[in-house]
Design a protein around this motif. Structure first.
Motif, short mmCIF file in Angstrom:
data_model
loop_
_atom_site.label_atom_id
_atom_site.label_comp_id
_atom_site.label_asym_id
_atom_site.label_seq_id
_atom_site.Cartn_x
_atom_site.Cartn_y
_atom_site.Cartn_z
N LYS A 1 0.82 -1.22 0.00
CA LYS A 1 0.00 0.00 0.00
C LYS A 1 0.85 1.27 0.00
CE LYS A 1 -3.82 -2.23 2.50
NZ LYS A 1 -3.27 -3.59 2.45
N ARG B 1 4.23 0.96 -4.89
CA ARG B 1 3.43 1.31 -6.07
C ARG B 1 4.28 1.95 -7.16
NH1 ARG B 1 -0.89 2.64 -2.20
NH2 ARG B 1 -0.12 4.78 -2.10
N GLY C 1 -1.24 -8.20 -1.95
CA GLY C 1 -1.88 -6.99 -1.46
C GLY C 1 -2.70 -6.27 -2.52
N ARG C 2 -2.74 -6.82 -3.75
CA ARG C 2 -3.50 -6.21 -4.84
C ARG C 2 -4.40 -7.27 -5.47
NH1 ARG C 2 -1.53 -1.33 -6.88
NH2 ARG C 2 -2.50 -1.81 -8.89
#
Length: 442
Positions: A43, A48, A75-76
């Protein structure tokens, strides 16, 4: 026995099914820990920043087509078309939390596990749905992790202190070789090719022995760069005709670069290569600071203010006395240096009732500095390794909290309970590992 020979023996003989039950449990525990940290760290802007939108696809895309793999982005919900991007993203996500695995001042899983996760994805995603072979992919991961981690332990014991003495971060310089080896095992490469790839990785030392830049965030770039170096070494080794056979102990070797004594490199069979040595970091601080933070966060009635506290004593093992930075109370030219300081980290934990990396932006704040001046560090002979004790006096009342080393070497059950608090949403990769551990881990 030369160290290269010992590396070859580890590559050829160390596998998951030869571990003790305690080592098997520790392996699953640190895998689940680092994957949970990837879910948390994914996150962050750091993680990212490594995602290329042109290489993202929806979850489930292309599975079982037989012509293209896609890769997990923990996490995605979406996935990656790029092995390299997925591995780099995971390494950054784990590292950005500062809560990765740890041993001897290094963090092998942050480099090794992302490579193995991507390789397992490559294996499983080429299979039709429900083919029943997914556990084979997990077993390749486990075997690669065993070899990589044991090499990381060996190389850290032999070269880690030498790298640190020269002002370099050992994690990248050492664990790129461990990562290459683990990936080679998972891919089914020959031991000769794996040693050749390790030699190539060792030859990158001038680019991978990063100097400490205290307080900066340069380490966040180093780990994904080590991933790329490992992939380059692994992919090019088959095309090489000539390889350095003495890449650790010979001329123009890592050992020569560091000035390591030949006797040290021959005494390495005495190293303890048990995976039980590898612990988990639960706070975004230096490994030696986290026990004091854990003790502070066990104090009732948090958060507190500096006015609430009359005095604090933090007791640590005598071995801490040689690490003077641990007692630094400031003023810090860079706030991130607070994560190396017991007084600052304890103060932030007491003031916030928690501790996150972002909290260190307040390292030099007056309230933090006021509280650090009330903190004294004592060296207690009764404490060892990562034991710690804190005594907090608040308005005439004394509260004592003790933490022992075992806290950071948890059982699988304890770690999963902790992970559940960090990641309320299920993480599929952890679920898969838990299922595999139940099937063949015990």
């Amino acid at each position: 026995m030369l160290i290269e020979e010992l590396c070859l023996d580890i590559i050829e003989s160390c596998r998951y099914d030869k571990l003790t039950q305690a080592e098997q449990e520790r392996l699953y525990t640190i895998l689940c820990h680092d994957i949970a940290m990837a879910a948390v760290g994914g996150k962050t802007d750091f993680a990212r920043s490594l995602l290329d939108p042109n290489l993202l696809v929806e979850a489930g895309s292309l599975r079982g087509t037989g012509d293209r793999s896609t890769y997990t982005l923990i996490g995605r919900d979406d996935r990656s078309l790029s092995f390299d991007m997925a591995a780099g993203y995971h390494s950054m996500a784990i590292t950005a939390t500062l809560c990765e695995d740890f041993v001897s001042g290094t963090h092998p899983g942050a480099i090794l596990f992302p490579l193995l996760i991507a390789q397992t994805d490559a294996f499983v995603m080429m299979l039709p749905e429900n083919d029943g072979q997914s556990h084979d992919g997990v077993r390749h991961l486990l075997d690669g992790a065993v070899v990589g981690l044991k090499l990381a332990l060996l190389l850290s014991d032999v070269f880690g202190a030498k790298l640190a003495d020269k002002g370099y971060r050992p994690t990248t310089a050492i664990n790129v070789m461990a990562g290459v080896a683990g990936l080679g095992i998972a891919q089914g490469q020959t031991s000769e090719l794996i040693l050749g790839a390790m030699a190539t990785a060792a030859g990158m030392i001038s680019g991978l022995a990063f100097p400490f830049q205290e307080g900066t965030e340069e380490w966040l770039v180093q780990v994904p760069l080590a991933i790329q170096a490992a992939l380059l070494a692994s992919r090019n080794v088959a095309a090489q005709s000539y390889r350095n056979r003495r890449f650790l102990s010979g001329g123009h070797s890592l050992g020569q670069f560091l000035g390591a004594a030949r006797e040290t490199m021959q005494a390495c069979p005495a190293c303890d290569l048990s995976l039980e040595r590898i612990g988990v970091k639960r706070y975004p601080v230096n490994s030696f600071v986290q026990p004091a933070v854990e003790a502070a966060l066990r104090v009732p009635s948090l958060p507190l203010t500096a006015a609430d506290i009359d005095g604090i004593v933090v007791r640590v093992p005598p071995s801490y006395a040689s690490m003077t930075a641990l007692g630094n109370k400031g003023d810090f030219f860079n706030p991130n240096l607070g994560l190396m300081s017991i007084p600052v980290s304890v103060a932030l934990a007491l003031l916030h009732g928690k501790l996150a990396f972002a909290d260190f932006r307040e390292t030099n704040d007056p309230a933090v500095m006021e509280l650090t001046q009330k903190i004294a560090i004592e060296y207690a002979d009764a404490l060892a390794r990562y034991d710690a004790e804190i005594v907090v006096e608040t308005r005439g009342q004394r509260q004592t909290q003790h933490v022992d080393t075992a806290t950071f070497y948890p059982s699988m059950a304890d770690e999963l309970e902790w992970i559940g608090r960090q990641c309320p949403q299920p993480v599929p990769w952890i679920q898969m590992l838990v299922a595999a551990y139940g099937v063949g881990g015990q």
